[in-house]
Every structure is written in C-alpha cells, then in structure tokens.
Motif scaffolding. Structure first.
Motif: not given
Length: 132
Positions: A6-8, A71-72, A96-99, A115-116
C-alpha cells in the motif's frame, strides 16, 4: 522493482473537497477460484475482517465514472457509519490511515494497473466553522 504494498496518502490529498459515505457498511467476501463464496475476507497484514463502504468524492471536477469509489477497512468489529447529513443518505466522512493499493486486474486482453483504497478507520467529518 514495482511497488508491492500500500502507498500511504493523506485523506486531504485524495479527497481535497471531502467525501461522503452512501449506503451501508458491507462485508468484503472471499471467493474461491471456482467461484464459491468462502465467508468474509481477512486482511493479510492484521488478520482482521474486511469491510467496505461506497464513497462519493465531493470534488465537482471529478471525471465521469471517477466520483464514486469503494473504501475497504480492516476492523475486528463492523465500522459504524457517521451520522447522516440533514436526514439525507449522505454522510460526511474522513478516513484515517488511507492508502492506495495498486494491483493488476485479471482482464483478458488488457494490461493496466488499477488500485483500491484501504483505510485504518472511518470517522465523521468535523463540522465546518460557522455551520451550527
């Protein structure tokens, strides 16, 4: 080497105009290779059950077909929806902590990167100043 994880990304960077959840929190289901449902999917890193929500990007410049995303969220318990906005189905939200999770879909004849979105937590968006 290609990015394998994942890419923050900050919520404000991905959703600069804000975001709204619509609908309910749903379980992310796991499927076998032969198309049989195998229960709720689990996050590979935490082992927590996976949930998802439909999100509308509030950016009026979003291109057609790009204004709605899923968004998962990996969470032991079902994430709670923020309150609805003035009785409408739109719920202002922040993640919060979106990636961003890049992947290559199994689409015959097409090679592209998709992407997801994943988040650690979903919260109600703070009310803008002067909106009370």
């Amino acid at each position: 080497m290609a990015i394998q994880s994942a890419i923050p990304v900050s919520f404000e960077t991905y959703f600069p105009q804000g975001a709204y959840v619509v609908g309910e929190v749903e379980q992310v289901m796991k499927w076998s290779d032969d198309g049989k449902q195998q229960g709720q999917d689990l996050d590979k890193n935490t082992g927590h059950p996976m949930w998802r929500v439909r999100v509308f990007d509030a950016d009026p410049a979003a291109k057609r077909g790009q204004g709605e995303v899923m968004v998962k969220i990996a969470s032991i318990s079902e994430p709670q929806l923020p309150p609805a906005l003035n009785g409408l189905p739109f719920r202002p939200v922040i993640f919060e902590g979106l990636a961003v999770m890049p992947y290559t879909p199994d689409t015959p004849g097409r090679s592209r990167v998709a992407y997801s979105l994943r988040a650690r937590e979903m919260k109600a968006a703070p009310k803008p100043r002067g909106s009370e």
